[in-house]
Design an enzyme around this catalytic site. Structure first.
Site, mmCIF file in Angstrom:
data_model
loop_
_atom_site.group_PDB
_atom_site.id
_atom_site.type_symbol
_atom_site.label_atom_id
_atom_site.label_comp_id
_atom_site.label_asym_id
_atom_site.label_seq_id
_atom_site.Cartn_x
_atom_site.Cartn_y
_atom_site.Cartn_z
ATOM 1 N N LYS A 79 19.648 2.317 52.041
ATOM 2 C CA LYS A 79 20.600 3.335 51.576
ATOM 3 C C LYS A 79 20.329 4.651 52.259
ATOM 4 O O LYS A 79 19.173 5.043 52.419
ATOM 5 C CB LYS A 79 20.420 3.490 50.050
ATOM 6 C CG LYS A 79 21.146 4.633 49.423
ATOM 7 C CD LYS A 79 22.125 4.150 48.373
ATOM 8 C CE LYS A 79 23.154 5.199 47.983
ATOM 9 N NZ LYS A 79 24.056 5.581 49.078
ATOM 10 N N LYS A 103 11.665 8.455 50.079
ATOM 11 C CA LYS A 103 12.302 9.066 48.901
ATOM 12 C C LYS A 103 12.587 7.996 47.847
ATOM 13 O O LYS A 103 12.316 8.192 46.663
ATOM 14 C CB LYS A 103 13.623 9.745 49.287
ATOM 15 C CG LYS A 103 13.442 11.030 50.041
ATOM 16 C CD LYS A 103 14.784 11.730 50.271
ATOM 17 C CE LYS A 103 14.632 12.828 51.306
ATOM 18 N NZ LYS A 103 15.826 13.643 51.477
ATOM 19 N N LYS A 115 19.963 5.132 57.512
ATOM 20 C CA LYS A 115 20.598 6.388 57.928
ATOM 21 C C LYS A 115 21.543 6.099 59.073
ATOM 22 O O LYS A 115 21.314 5.172 59.863
ATOM 23 C CB LYS A 115 19.543 7.388 58.398
ATOM 24 C CG LYS A 115 20.003 8.818 58.304
ATOM 25 C CD LYS A 115 19.948 9.304 56.865
ATOM 26 C CE LYS A 115 20.405 10.712 56.672
ATOM 27 N NZ LYS A 115 20.052 11.208 55.334
ATOM 28 N N SER A 357 23.048 9.273 43.886
ATOM 29 C CA SER A 357 23.783 8.261 44.656
ATOM 30 C C SER A 357 23.519 6.873 44.071
ATOM 31 O O SER A 357 24.419 6.041 43.964
ATOM 32 C CB SER A 357 23.326 8.254 46.114
ATOM 33 O OG SER A 357 24.180 9.046 46.897
#
Ligand code: NAD
Length: 423
Positions: A79, A103, A115, A357
């Site tokens: 993600k 993260k 990404k 998100s």
């Protein structure tokens, strides 16, 4: 001149990737993992380069280059955002995908990091051209993305409209409505309450938790924020509303300073959509001057490599909270830590965005939507726990917060990769 600037940027991005690898290697060593785990995690497992031909408004054809990196999917689907920027490089996309993994590990989401990016300048493109590019990118990467494979989101110069086009294109390709393919969507298309300000909310929670550890009262605390874009401006507003005095803010063109506190509502009203406001004022100071101002809390919320070996000894704040990605070099981290300044690293401080998100994706999957209060409460719980975990690890192991955040962030991914028998 342009060639020099480009090679300078390429070197800076390489430095950022190398610094990330250095800390991952230290974290894995402290956790007792063998070298092959580092070999696996030092680069994304998958990196796709695509070329997207677009017919521009003037009839010409332009070929755009884009990337999608998937760092590690041992824990779950990958993600992370998609960046539209002229300075996007393969190295940058790789480094950013690794940060997303960290993260996700820190806030304990069932994801790995991903990404994407396209080399383009959206400020010089029409709405129509941007729509074609967004749809073209989704067609080009469609084989490797999806709600249970890799879930994109907004990043620099992409927004909810671009997410809407991308979701629509993916739904057309798959022939069923797929809101869970992408996050950061408009509310009417399955977006989540609180997504837009989630990063700044997360930073605010980290500041509050750090202030408690340093016995600083947020009411009346003097705060300096570098950058007045999405992250910096929401943050300045939240801190102002919590009773802090915002004594400095900046944008790409300069900085404003008032020891008595700036009028944040006025500045928010006057800023443009790129986060520029200082051009309206005469008595500005430089961004370097801003970082050295007398204050209690300093928040770099603009770009990378701002606090370096050169200026770290001049920082006067007791707490530095990194809202931006990579604003402090490793050498500067060492200097700040030795000066007993509490540094809350980017991979923890700016994880509010990916957390909300994730909430958006969960709501899409269950088809049941939460109120703004529910989103905020869950974000609060996740970040308070994550902060405590990273802070306690740093105290128990006597290491700085960056290394402890990396240890927390990398652990689940390393363990999952071993259970799967990959390393
Ligand atoms: P943005 O484009 O909305 O704003 C950037 C701000 O920084 C603007 O005010 C701009 O004028 C300023 N700026 C640009 N160059 C500068 C320079 N050389 N010196 C000082 N200021 C400069 O970007 P954003 O979304 O607010 O992101 C800021 C940082 O936070 C980035 O590092 C980004 O990766 C990170 N971040 C943002 C989010 C998010 O959800 N927005 C999430 C995670 C991390």
């Amino acid at each position: 001149m342009v060639a020099n600037e480009n090679s300078e940027q390429t070197n800076e991005k390489l430095d950022v990737l190398e610094s990330t690898r250095t800390v991952i290697s230290q974290a894995l060593e402290k956790l007792g993992y063998p070298e092959e785990v580092f070999e696996l995690l030092k680069d994304p497992m998958r990196l796709l380069t695509v070329r997207i031909p677009i017919r521009m408004d003037d009839g010409s054809i332009k070929i755009f280059t884009g990337y999608r990196a998937q760092h590690n999917d041992s824990v779950g689907p990958t993600k992370g955002g998609v960046r539209f920027h002229p300075n996007v490089t393969e190295t940058e996309v790789k480094a950013l995908s690794i940060w997303m993994s960290l993260k996700a590990g820190i806030v304990d989401l069932p994801y790995g990091g991903g990404k994407g990016g396209i080399i383009c300048d959206p400020r010089e493109m029409s709405f129509r051209e941007l729509e074609k590019l967004s749809r073209g990118y989704v067609r080009a990467i469609s084989q490797i993305v999806g709600p249970t494979k890799d879930i994109p989101a907004p990043d620099v110069f992409t927004n909810s409209q671009i997410m809407a086009w991308m979701m629509d294109e993916y739904s057309r390709l798959r022939e069923f409505d797929s809101p869970g393919f992408i996050t950061g969507k408009p509310l009417v298309l399955g977006g989540s309450h609180g997504r837009e300000s989630a990063t700044a909310k997360g930073v605010t929670i980290c500041i509050r938790e750090a202030a408690k550890r340093k016995n600083i009262d947020i009411k009346g605390a003097r705060v300096v924020v570098q950058g007045f874009g999405n992250a910096g401006s929401f943050l300045a507003k939240f801190m102002h509303d919590a009773g802090a005095k915002i004594v400095g803010i900046s944008d790409a063109y300069g900085a404003l300073h008032d020891p008595e506190g700036l009028d944040i509502d006025y500045l928010l009203d006057r800023r443009d959509s790129f986060g520029t406001v200082t051009k309206l004022f005469k008595n500005t100071i430089s961004n370097q001057g801003l970082l050295e101002l007398d204050c209690d809390i300093l928040v770099p919320a603009a770009i990378e490599n701002q606090i370096t070996e050169q200026n770290a000894s001049k920082v006067k704040a007791s707490i530095v909270v990194e809202a931006a990605n990579g604003p402090t070099t490793l050498k500067a981290t060492e200097i700040l830590t030795n000066r007993d300044i509490l540094l809350v690293p980017d991979v923890l401080a700016s994880s509010g965005g990916v957390t909300v998100s994730y909430f958006e994706w969960v709501q899409n999957n269950q088809g049941y939507y939460w109120t703004e209060e529910e989103v905020e409460k869950r974000l609060e719980d996740v970040l308070v726990n994550s902060f405590e975990n990273v802070y306690n690890t740093s105290k128990n192991r006597k290491i700085n917060m960056r290394l402890s955040a990396y240890m927390v962030g990398v652990r689940k991914m390393a363990e999952a990769s071993r259970f799967r028998g990959w390393v």
